[in-house]
Design an enzyme around this catalytic site. Structure first.
Site, PDB file in Angstrom:
ATOM      1  N   CYS A 130     -17.607  31.721  75.416  1.00  0.00           N
ATOM      2  CA  CYS A 130     -17.955  31.904  74.003  1.00  0.00           C
ATOM      3  C   CYS A 130     -18.505  30.612  73.411  1.00  0.00           C
ATOM      4  O   CYS A 130     -17.738  29.690  73.090  1.00  0.00           O
ATOM      5  CB  CYS A 130     -16.715  32.361  73.217  1.00  0.00           C
ATOM      6  SG  CYS A 130     -16.989  32.503  71.449  1.00  0.00           S
ATOM      7  N   CYS A 133     -17.396  29.828  69.804  1.00  0.00           N
ATOM      8  CA  CYS A 133     -15.984  29.413  69.719  1.00  0.00           C
ATOM      9  C   CYS A 133     -15.798  27.952  70.111  1.00  0.00           C
ATOM     10  O   CYS A 133     -15.026  27.221  69.487  1.00  0.00           O
ATOM     11  CB  CYS A 133     -15.113  30.275  70.638  1.00  0.00           C
ATOM     12  SG  CYS A 133     -15.260  32.050  70.422  1.00  0.00           S
ATOM     13  N   ASP A 134     -16.481  27.532  71.165  1.00  0.00           N
ATOM     14  CA  ASP A 134     -16.146  26.260  71.805  1.00  0.00           C
ATOM     15  C   ASP A 134     -17.269  25.223  71.840  1.00  0.00           C
ATOM     16  O   ASP A 134     -17.040  24.080  72.238  1.00  0.00           O
ATOM     17  CB  ASP A 134     -15.699  26.530  73.256  1.00  0.00           C
ATOM     18  CG  ASP A 134     -14.481  27.442  73.320  1.00  0.00           C
ATOM     19  OD1 ASP A 134     -13.612  27.305  72.431  1.00  0.00           O
ATOM     20  OD2 ASP A 134     -14.407  28.284  74.226  1.00  0.00           O
TER      21      ASP A 134
END
Length: 303
Positions: A130, A133-134
């Protein structure tokens, strides 16, 4: 007794619930995580009509807020199985059993794993599926992206706002991504490509330090230093709770007709979990609208 239980609150599931609620059906929307599904893992959406650009989590929130205005019940739970009692269905989730006239399965799909040494061990410590997300954790560091489809190339482009270099590794000698995404990547000075190559293992002690790759044509093995590995090599259907129903193909994708109905009357499937030629927000929403409408028509035949 519900009229409809929608399993999964992605864009397809929320649209289905919107349609059934607007048809005055008692509707339960059941989700094991946060509303939006894969929308929450998508940085920027540019191919959903009506929005030149919108962040995935924002679209997820907007959809959820709209749907909940129609008096839909919402509950959290991971579905274990669905039992067909013919005149009604049972949805088993956690320690609860929900009884319903119809079920709309909208559980989507999840990212396929590479299944190489180091992937599981370093998951969350440099290995990610992701970008939104990261990605911010890798500011000014090198990043590797695995894959050659839309997701790999689109998220590779996204990651260049953080990384000082993004290397896209693909097992073939050309990308499968849409041409507009390819052109954007080829023009991005921060992106370079490694062709005809597969990952053999991911190395690192406390976090990712490198990937060991092999050229499939020459057999040459190379070490590529990287702080992060983002993996986009396909999808697997989240259909395990429904395998007992016998409604999937050999790979686990749920088989439906054009009304989103499975071979079991009263059970429908939509979006990424079903056997389909395209998995996009637009197609999931379209599936949801059709399933919501035909669930209403099915219930009318029971009365």
């Amino acid at each position: 007794m519900y009229d409809v239980v929608v399993i999964g609150a992605g864009p397809g599931g929320m649209t289905a619930a919107l349609y059934t609620a607007r048809s005055n059906l008692k509707t339960l929307l059941l989700e094991r995580g946060i509303p939006g599904g894969q929308l929450n893992n998508t940085a920027e959406i540019e191919n959903y009509t009506g929005f030149s650009s919108i962040m995935g989590p924002i679209l997820a929130t907007d959809m959820y807020e709209q749907v909940m205005k129609f008096g839909i019940e919402y509950d959290f739970g991971a579905v274990k199985e669905v039992v067909d009692r013919q005149s009604y269905k049972e949805v088993h989730a956690g320690n609860k059993i929900y009884r319903t006239r119809t079920v709309i399965i909208a559980t989507g799909a999840e990212h396929r794993k590479l299944d190489v040494p180091g992937e599981a061990e370093l998951n969350g410590r440099g290995v990610s599926y992701c970008a939104v997300c990261d990605g911010a954790f890798f500011k000014d560091e090198p990043i590797v992206v695995i894959g050659g489809g839309d997701s790999a190339v689109e998220e590779g482009n996204y990651l260049t706002q953080f990384a000082n270099k993004v290397t896209i590794i693909h097992r073939r000698d050309e990308l499968r991504a849409k041409k507009i995404l390819q052109e954007r990547a080829f023009q991005n000075e921060k992106i370079n490509f490694v062709w005809d190559t597969v990952v053999e293992r991911i190395e690192g002690k406390q976090s990712v330090e490198a990937v060991i790759v092999r050229n499939v044509k020459t057999g040459e093995v190379t070490r590529i230093a990287t702080a992060g590995v983002f993996i986009y090599v396909g999808l697997l259907p989240n259909s395990e709770p429904f395998l007992n129903l016998g409604i999937t193909d050999a790979e686990g994708w749920i088989i439906t007709d054009e009304t989103m109905a499975t071979k079991i009357p009263g059970i429908f499937a939509i979006g990424d979990v079903r056997q389909t030629v395209l998995r996009q927000i637009a197609t999931a929403v379209g599936d949801g609208a059709i399933a919501g409408d035909y669930a209403f028509k099915y219930i009318e035949t029971l009365n």
